[in-house]
Enzyme design. Structure first.
Site, mmCIF file in Angstrom:
data_model
loop_
_atom_site.group_PDB
_atom_site.id
_atom_site.type_symbol
_atom_site.label_atom_id
_atom_site.label_comp_id
_atom_site.label_asym_id
_atom_site.label_seq_id
_atom_site.Cartn_x
_atom_site.Cartn_y
_atom_site.Cartn_z
ATOM 1 N N THR A 99 -9.232 -18.445 9.447
ATOM 2 C CA THR A 99 -9.534 -17.565 10.664
ATOM 3 C C THR A 99 -9.855 -16.033 9.705
ATOM 4 O O THR A 99 -11.041 -15.445 10.214
ATOM 5 C CB THR A 99 -8.142 -17.081 11.483
ATOM 6 O OG1 THR A 99 -7.876 -18.346 11.929
ATOM 7 C CG2 THR A 99 -8.568 -16.154 12.299
ATOM 8 N N ASP A 134 -2.432 -2.505 4.874
ATOM 9 C CA ASP A 134 -2.184 -1.905 3.659
ATOM 10 C C ASP A 134 -1.792 -2.816 2.453
ATOM 11 O O ASP A 134 -1.515 -2.523 1.306
ATOM 12 C CB ASP A 134 -1.260 -0.928 3.902
ATOM 13 C CG ASP A 134 0.290 -1.506 4.439
ATOM 14 O OD1 ASP A 134 0.490 -2.687 4.595
ATOM 15 O OD2 ASP A 134 1.275 -0.526 4.541
ATOM 16 N N GLU A 135 -1.395 -4.300 2.908
ATOM 17 C CA GLU A 135 -0.883 -5.206 2.092
ATOM 18 C C GLU A 135 -2.015 -5.658 1.040
ATOM 19 O O GLU A 135 -1.449 -6.226 -0.089
ATOM 20 C CB GLU A 135 -0.270 -6.503 2.774
ATOM 21 C CG GLU A 135 0.728 -6.101 3.708
ATOM 22 C CD GLU A 135 1.581 -7.173 4.196
ATOM 23 O OE1 GLU A 135 1.460 -8.408 3.390
ATOM 24 O OE2 GLU A 135 2.395 -7.229 5.058
ATOM 25 N N TYR A 159 -1.300 -14.372 2.949
ATOM 26 C CA TYR A 159 -1.807 -13.704 4.123
ATOM 27 C C TYR A 159 -2.665 -12.326 3.438
ATOM 28 O O TYR A 159 -3.972 -12.075 4.051
ATOM 29 C CB TYR A 159 -0.443 -13.093 4.928
ATOM 30 C CG TYR A 159 -1.327 -11.857 5.740
ATOM 31 C CD1 TYR A 159 -1.960 -12.003 7.004
ATOM 32 C CD2 TYR A 159 -0.922 -10.682 5.439
ATOM 33 C CE1 TYR A 159 -2.484 -10.757 7.372
ATOM 34 C CE2 TYR A 159 -1.192 -9.349 6.051
ATOM 35 C CZ TYR A 159 -1.721 -9.582 7.206
ATOM 36 O OH TYR A 159 -2.396 -8.351 7.758
ATOM 37 N N LYS A 163 -6.769 -11.430 4.042
ATOM 38 C CA LYS A 163 -7.222 -10.020 4.325
ATOM 39 C C LYS A 163 -8.027 -9.360 3.303
ATOM 40 O O LYS A 163 -9.305 -8.733 3.734
ATOM 41 C CB LYS A 163 -6.242 -8.998 4.660
ATOM 42 C CG LYS A 163 -5.227 -9.538 6.255
ATOM 43 C CD LYS A 163 -6.199 -9.715 7.505
ATOM 44 C CE LYS A 163 -6.567 -8.565 8.022
ATOM 45 N NZ LYS A 163 -7.638 -8.737 9.181
ATOM 46 N N ASN A 189 2.643 -1.887 11.825
ATOM 47 C CA ASN A 189 2.427 -1.413 13.242
ATOM 48 C C ASN A 189 3.741 -1.973 14.023
ATOM 49 O O ASN A 189 4.398 -2.876 13.733
ATOM 50 C CB ASN A 189 1.239 -2.056 13.963
ATOM 51 C CG ASN A 189 0.157 -1.312 13.812
ATOM 52 O OD1 ASN A 189 -0.783 -0.994 14.737
ATOM 53 N ND2 ASN A 189 -0.020 -0.727 12.563
ATOM 54 N N LYS A 198 7.910 -10.883 13.984
ATOM 55 C CA LYS A 198 8.037 -9.782 12.949
ATOM 56 C C LYS A 198 9.232 -8.920 13.347
ATOM 57 O O LYS A 198 9.910 -8.751 14.220
ATOM 58 C CB LYS A 198 6.623 -8.789 13.570
ATOM 59 C CG LYS A 198 5.606 -9.368 13.454
ATOM 60 C CD LYS A 198 4.888 -9.605 12.188
ATOM 61 C CE LYS A 198 3.510 -10.501 12.313
ATOM 62 N NZ LYS A 198 2.335 -9.785 12.881
ATOM 63 N N TYR A 216 16.115 -9.954 4.813
ATOM 64 C CA TYR A 216 15.894 -10.665 3.728
ATOM 65 C C TYR A 216 16.502 -10.152 2.514
ATOM 66 O O TYR A 216 16.317 -8.744 2.349
ATOM 67 C CB TYR A 216 14.368 -10.929 3.590
ATOM 68 C CG TYR A 216 13.654 -11.668 4.617
ATOM 69 C CD1 TYR A 216 14.299 -12.600 5.333
ATOM 70 C CD2 TYR A 216 12.214 -11.591 4.687
ATOM 71 C CE1 TYR A 216 13.624 -13.197 6.374
ATOM 72 C CE2 TYR A 216 11.340 -12.295 5.675
ATOM 73 C CZ TYR A 216 12.107 -13.007 6.375
ATOM 74 O OH TYR A 216 11.443 -13.818 7.225
#
Ligand code: DAU
Length: 352
Positions: A99, A134-135, A159, A163, A189, A198, A216
């Site tokens: 995706t 931002d990751e 992930y 991106k 967000n 999330k 965690y």
């Protein structure tokens, strides 16, 4: 200007569509594949709105996207469609590659071919706005300055790597073909319609159901929190007034440790929905095993957006979180619907 919004039934996409149509009478074409995180209920308030057109489908379906672009004479694409949950990408990364990378590539190609055939003025006004994270800048130490647009990309999870790759494709389509793109890299967000995988919606859901609030490791990782409506207003501003080919970071300047986030949430719940036994929701906090490759800190320097486009976040973390909690308390049926089926499988896989 008619806009095509992809991933429109997801969390940020649906908030964006609702806000856009609240302020404009121009058409919105919403495209969403309706995978587990896409939910038509998020857009149900638009069922009588003749400016809204929902189509179920994939950004990777070039025939469909080309047809939609022509049929609705789309003036801009806002691409929210993505697999977005880091923990899922650690369990299985295939959908993230398909995706986020291949899907974005196909969408760029559909856009390029449509844009190439537009008349001069329409061609000049067309925009492809890509929503990212931002990751992609990787993990910061506690003393590092927040990430700005010229920082190198150092993604650490499947992930964020997917991106980052999509951002590079968007950049290349501008440099090579001059497709008029804009890229938005945003902080974490939170707000209405967020799927409860999330941290914030998961904690609200578990708190209300008397279940553990899983943190965690030691909960000292830092994230920069942005209320989703502030993100939507930033995207609108960037779409209308941003410089093509540019990247804009969007953040709320609200850095918090995960433990602080969940403790603040518990304090709001204690006030708005006190437990019948008189105890605090904080007692439900449970420290669990860490995420693999868990990034220590993300922080966003949004000064370019503030300086060039005069944008400011309207919510503080406390006001935004209170609105969020109130929304979830008011939308029990929404939560009941999204946690059936696949969600239970996910919770078992991730937390048992
Ligand atoms: O920074 C922007 C990114 O924020 C987006 O690009 C991602 O799509 C979005 O998922 C989010 O990524 P995070 O991994 O930061 O969000 P998440 O809510 O999964 O986790 C927030 C922090 O809370 C993170 O440090 C992991 C921690 N956490 C999360 C969950 C789900 C826990 O301690 N316990 C949990 O059960």
């Amino acid at each position: 200007m008619t806009i095509l919004v992809t991933g429109a039934a997801g969390f940020i996409g649906s908030n964006f569509v609702l806000d856009w149509l609240n302020q404009s009478k121009e058409d919105v074409v919403s495209l969403d594949l309706l995978t587990y995180a896409g939910n038509l209920e998020n857009l149900s308030s638009l069922s009588q709105n003749s400016n809204h057109h929902f189509i179920q489908g994939s950004i990777g379906d070039r025939n469909l996207v080309s047809e939609l672009l022509k049929k609705y004479q789309v003036g801009a694409i806002v691409n929210f469609a993505a697999e977005s949950h880091v923990d899922r990408s650690i369990h299985e990364s295939k959908d993230f590659i398909e995706t986020n990378i291949v899907g974005t590539y196909n969408l760029l190609e559909s856009a390029r071919s449509y844009w190439n055939d537009l008349d001069k003025n329409l061609k000049q006004d067309f925009r492809f706005l890509h929503v990212s994270s931002d990751e992609v800048y990787g993990s910061l130490n506690l003393t590092d300055p927040p990430s700005n647009e010229s920082d190198p990309y150092k993604p650490n999870s499947p992930y964020s790597a997917s991106k980052a790759a999509s951002d590079h494709l968007v950049r290349a389509w501008f440099q090579t073909y001059k497709l008029p793109v804009l890229t938005v890299n945003s902080a974490n967000n939170y707000g209405p319609f967020q799927f409860p995988e999330k941290l914030i919606p998961l904690s609200i859901l578990n708190a209300l159901n008397d279940k553990p609030l899983p943190i965690y490791a030691d909960g000292q990782q830092v994230r920069d929190w942005l209320y989703v409506k502030d993100h939507c207003s930033a995207i609108r501003e960037i779409l209308i007034n941003g410089q093509i080919g540019e990247t804009y970071n969007v953040g709320g300047r609200h850095e918090k440790t995960n433990l602080e986030v969940v403790e603040t949430l518990c304090a709001i719940l204690d006030e708005l929905k006190p437990k019948s036994n008189g105890k605090s929701y904080v007692d439900q906090i449970t420290f669990v095993k860490d995420r693999l490759g868990h990034d220590k800190r993300y922080a966003i320097d949004a000064s370019k957006l503030e300086r060039e486009l005069d944008w400011r976040a309207q919510e503080t973390f406390e006001t935004g979180l209170r609105k969020t909690v109130l929304w979830y308390l008011d939308h029990e049926a929404w939560m009941d619907h999204v946690v059936s089926g696949e969600y239970q499988e996910w919770v078992k896989k991730q937390y048992s």
